[in-house]
Design an enzyme around this catalytic site. Structure first.
Site, PDB file in Angstrom:
ATOM      1  N   GLY A 171      93.176   2.637   9.215  1.00  0.00           N
ATOM      2  CA  GLY A 171      94.220   2.088  10.075  1.00  0.00           C
ATOM      3  C   GLY A 171      94.709   0.771   9.546  1.00  0.00           C
ATOM      4  O   GLY A 171      93.906  -0.121   9.278  1.00  0.00           O
ATOM      5  N   CYS A 183      97.562  18.285  15.518  1.00  0.00           N
ATOM      6  CA  CYS A 183      96.228  17.906  15.991  1.00  0.00           C
ATOM      7  C   CYS A 183      96.367  17.074  17.259  1.00  0.00           C
ATOM      8  O   CYS A 183      97.252  16.222  17.351  1.00  0.00           O
ATOM      9  CB  CYS A 183      95.490  17.106  14.919  1.00  0.00           C
ATOM     10  SG  CYS A 183      93.882  16.485  15.468  1.00  0.00           S
ATOM     11  N   ASN A 225      88.159   5.306  18.487  1.00  0.00           N
ATOM     12  CA  ASN A 225      88.742   6.157  17.452  1.00  0.00           C
ATOM     13  C   ASN A 225      88.862   7.563  18.023  1.00  0.00           C
ATOM     14  O   ASN A 225      87.872   8.180  18.372  1.00  0.00           O
ATOM     15  CB  ASN A 225      87.849   6.155  16.203  1.00  0.00           C
ATOM     16  CG  ASN A 225      88.242   7.191  15.170  1.00  0.00           C
ATOM     17  OD1 ASN A 225      87.404   7.697  14.440  1.00  0.00           O
ATOM     18  ND2 ASN A 225      89.527   7.519  15.088  1.00  0.00           N
ATOM     19  N   GLY A 226      90.096   8.079  18.105  1.00  0.00           N
ATOM     20  CA  GLY A 226      90.289   9.429  18.614  1.00  0.00           C
ATOM     21  C   GLY A 226      91.404   9.502  19.636  1.00  0.00           C
ATOM     22  O   GLY A 226      92.141   8.543  19.852  1.00  0.00           O
ATOM     23  N   TYR A 244      90.714  14.476   3.555  1.00  0.00           N
ATOM     24  CA  TYR A 244      91.572  13.323   3.254  1.00  0.00           C
ATOM     25  C   TYR A 244      91.114  12.001   3.836  1.00  0.00           C
ATOM     26  O   TYR A 244      91.111  10.987   3.150  1.00  0.00           O
ATOM     27  CB  TYR A 244      92.994  13.628   3.741  1.00  0.00           C
ATOM     28  CG  TYR A 244      93.947  12.462   3.655  1.00  0.00           C
ATOM     29  CD1 TYR A 244      94.318  11.926   2.426  1.00  0.00           C
ATOM     30  CD2 TYR A 244      94.492  11.889   4.804  1.00  0.00           C
ATOM     31  CE1 TYR A 244      95.200  10.849   2.343  1.00  0.00           C
ATOM     32  CE2 TYR A 244      95.370  10.817   4.725  1.00  0.00           C
ATOM     33  CZ  TYR A 244      95.722  10.301   3.502  1.00  0.00           C
ATOM     34  OH  TYR A 244      96.578   9.241   3.419  1.00  0.00           O
ATOM     35  N   CYS A 300      91.652   5.617  13.352  1.00  0.00           N
ATOM     36  CA  CYS A 300      91.252   4.223  13.500  1.00  0.00           C
ATOM     37  C   CYS A 300      89.859   4.062  12.917  1.00  0.00           C
ATOM     38  O   CYS A 300      89.150   5.044  12.687  1.00  0.00           O
ATOM     39  CB  CYS A 300      91.220   3.810  14.976  1.00  0.00           C
ATOM     40  SG  CYS A 300      92.807   3.919  15.813  1.00  0.00           S
ATOM     41  N   CYS A 302      85.587  17.230  12.737  1.00  0.00           N
ATOM     42  CA  CYS A 302      86.885  17.366  12.082  1.00  0.00           C
ATOM     43  C   CYS A 302      86.739  17.552  10.573  1.00  0.00           C
ATOM     44  O   CYS A 302      86.316  16.643   9.860  1.00  0.00           O
ATOM     45  CB  CYS A 302      87.744  16.141  12.365  1.00  0.00           C
ATOM     46  SG  CYS A 302      89.325  16.132  11.497  1.00  0.00           S
ATOM     47  N   CYS A 335      85.854  21.657  13.247  1.00  0.00           N
ATOM     48  CA  CYS A 335      87.172  21.999  13.773  1.00  0.00           C
ATOM     49  C   CYS A 335      88.152  22.107  12.614  1.00  0.00           C
ATOM     50  O   CYS A 335      88.240  21.194  11.778  1.00  0.00           O
ATOM     51  CB  CYS A 335      87.656  20.919  14.749  1.00  0.00           C
ATOM     52  SG  CYS A 335      89.376  21.131  15.296  1.00  0.00           S
ATOM     53  N   CYS A 337      94.039  22.451  12.720  1.00  0.00           N
ATOM     54  CA  CYS A 337      95.306  22.152  12.048  1.00  0.00           C
ATOM     55  C   CYS A 337      95.629  23.193  10.983  1.00  0.00           C
ATOM     56  O   CYS A 337      96.797  23.353  10.590  1.00  0.00           O
ATOM     57  CB  CYS A 337      95.277  20.752  11.437  1.00  0.00           C
ATOM     58  SG  CYS A 337      93.901  20.439  10.307  1.00  0.00           S
TER      59      CYS A 337
END
Length: 505
Positions: free
Chosen positions: A34, A427, A117-118, A274, A8, A268, A482, A485
């Site tokens: 989003g 994730c 967001n999250g 991306y 988001c 992240c 992190c 993934c």
């Protein structure tokens, strides 16, 4: 399409007479994060009611669709503070209107509006605890949990109650919160999701500058705001009238609370791979710079195929537009430095006018949807050795169709390179990856098996080590990220029941 879905975008403005319109432009710049719904809420004193109110406009659709009536900024969304949200659902139904953000509640001390967001990794435990207290929910989004925690807090004052609520939350959250008198920006202690602070020149007739917060700095550029700094992991930053009086030019003397994480910072890395726009500065580094470094590292981990004797022309390297464009530039630059001669060219044209909800009349096959979004340039590809560079391979189904199209355009050989490692794990911190069983790296096993399934002559990935070295080259450190993934190393515990149920391990 076959990509990890964006989470988001959040945006907030304080102390500007045109707050809602600035938020509209900010959300437009964050639209890539989003596309399901959008919303804006403002805070304004209503003289007829003798109190502050929070008018809100939100609905399904893109920002341009939700706010297609300019009069709403003159008649409804008035006031000098506002927050906004663009949504892609990672939790909560995508079709439930109650899940469209921002959320607004009214309690004993005034209003709260929140955009998130999250994902909360302990959402199930919080919801069960609230249900036991008799709490009623209007949505299935974990964002609503934060508001209930704040509303039920025994602390005094809206800021103290929000701090109390956030201390009970685990996982990933970057928030903008609007109260009757303040704008609050907060990041989880691990700092998974980005959030930046910016400054606007003082509006005409005002002594103090306006302040903005946003998921990415590209949202500052569109409104002429200056990037000041990131909201720090675990920081709850309060911008109110009092803090305007003492804010320094650097903007570091706002009221704030720090929630340190015993688990450390885990930003992240997929934001660089991306999610974020290349023109944004995220986690203190320019996304474009990091992606170019990743492309250069990829040239070492998965080189351009050597030209065989008698083949003649050097290979063509083409990006899968648009998110891998800069990685492809770095890949070609480093490849040529290494003596692996190749040429960057445009082999695919992307149709930017295809919306996410596009339905092909009379045909709903994946191949048709891919062909509607991409078209190969046959004159570039015919009889050439082609190296396709993409930012990542998730399910791999779109990549498979693109390879088929490139071969049909006459390519002599097709090689595929991923500017990130194999995506092998889901994730739980705000990205919508498919289950492990659907991920190409798990479903097909070895790199050779994936290559055979994709229909390519060779397949190569950036290594986890190469990715983190690229981040370290562009930044001061690579130990604050992190990469669960890719590696399966989850920095914050995840509810076991959620993992099993949602991903069928």
């Amino acid at each position: 399409m076959d990509k990890a879905r964006d989470h988001c975008g959040v945006f907030g403005v304080f102390n500007h007479p045109d707050a809602a319109r600035l938020t509209y432009f900010g959300l437009h710049a964050l639209q890539h994060r989003g596309q399901e719904s959008a919303g804006i809420v403002t805070s304004v004193y209503d003289e007829t009611k003798g109190r502050k109110v929070m008018p809100i406009v939100k609905d399904f659709g893109l920002v341009l669709d939700v706010f297609d009536d300019e009069d709403v900024f003159e008649d409804t969304l008035v006031g000098d503070s506002a927050i906004g949200h663009t949504r892609y659902s990672t939790s909560g139904s995508a079709t439930n209107p109650a899940n469209v953000q921002p959320f607004v509640v009214h309690d004993r001390e005034g209003h709260f509006a929140l955009a998130h967001n999250g994902n909360l990794s302990n959402a199930r435990a919080i919801r069960e605890r609230l249900v036991e207290r008799g709490t009623l929910f209007s949505s299935s989004s974990d964002t609503e949990l934060i508001l209930h925690l704040a509303a039920q807090s025994q602390e005094n004052g809206p800021v103290a109650r929000m701090v109390d609520a956030l201390r009970q939350c685990e996982g990933a959250f970057s928030l903008v919160i609007l109260t009757d008198d303040a704008l609050i920006a907060a990041r989880d202690p691990s700092g998974f999701r980005p959030l930046a602070l910016g400054r606007l020149p003082a509006a005409e007739g005002r002594q103090h500058p306006g302040w903005v917060v946003a998921s990415e700095t590209c949202a500052f550029d569109i409104i002429g705001a200056e990037y000041v700094r990131d909201v720090e992991p675990g920081e709850i930053l309060v911008i109110d009238r009092e803090s305007l009086e003492r804010a320094t030019p650097e903007g570091t003397e706002f009221n704030g609370v720090c929630m340190p994480s015993p688990l450390g910072v885990s930003q992240c890395v997929f934001e660089y791979v991306y999610f974020s726009r290349p023109d944004s500065k995220v986690f203190g580094a320019t996304v474009d710079k990091v992606r170019r470094k990743m492309g250069k590292r990829l040239a070492w981990d998965a080189p351009v195929p050597a030209i065989k004797k008698g083949q003649g022309k050097r290979p063509i390297v083409m990006a899968v537009p648009d998110s891998s464009n800069t990685a492809a530039i770095g890949y070609v630059s480093e490849s040529n430095k290494r003596g692996r001669r190749c040429k960057l060219d445009i082999g695919l044209i992307r149709n930017h006018y295809v919306g996410r909800t596009f339905i092909a009349p009379g045909q709903s096959t994946r191949e048709q949807r891919v062909r509607t979004k991409f078209n190969p340039v046959a004159g570039v590809l015919k009889d050439r050795i082609v190296v396709m560079v993409d930012d990542s391979i998730v399910r791999g189904t779109t990549a498979q169709q693109l390879v088929k199209m490139v071969r049909e355009a006459g390519a002599a050989e097709v090689h595929f390179r991923s500017a990130s490692p194999p995506v092998m794990w889901p994730c739980f911190y705000g990205m919508d990856f498919p289950s492990r069983a659907e991920l190409a790296a798990n479903k097909h096993g070895s790199v050779d098996a994936i290559a055979e399934w994709l229909g390519v002559d060779s397949l190569g990935y950036l290594s986890v080590e190469g990715m983190m070295e690229a981040v370290e080259e562009a930044h001061d450190s690579a130990d604050r990220y992190c990469h669960a993934c890719f590696s399966g190393e989850y920095p914050v515990p995840v509810e076991t029941g959620v993992v099993k149920e949602e991903n069928d391990w």
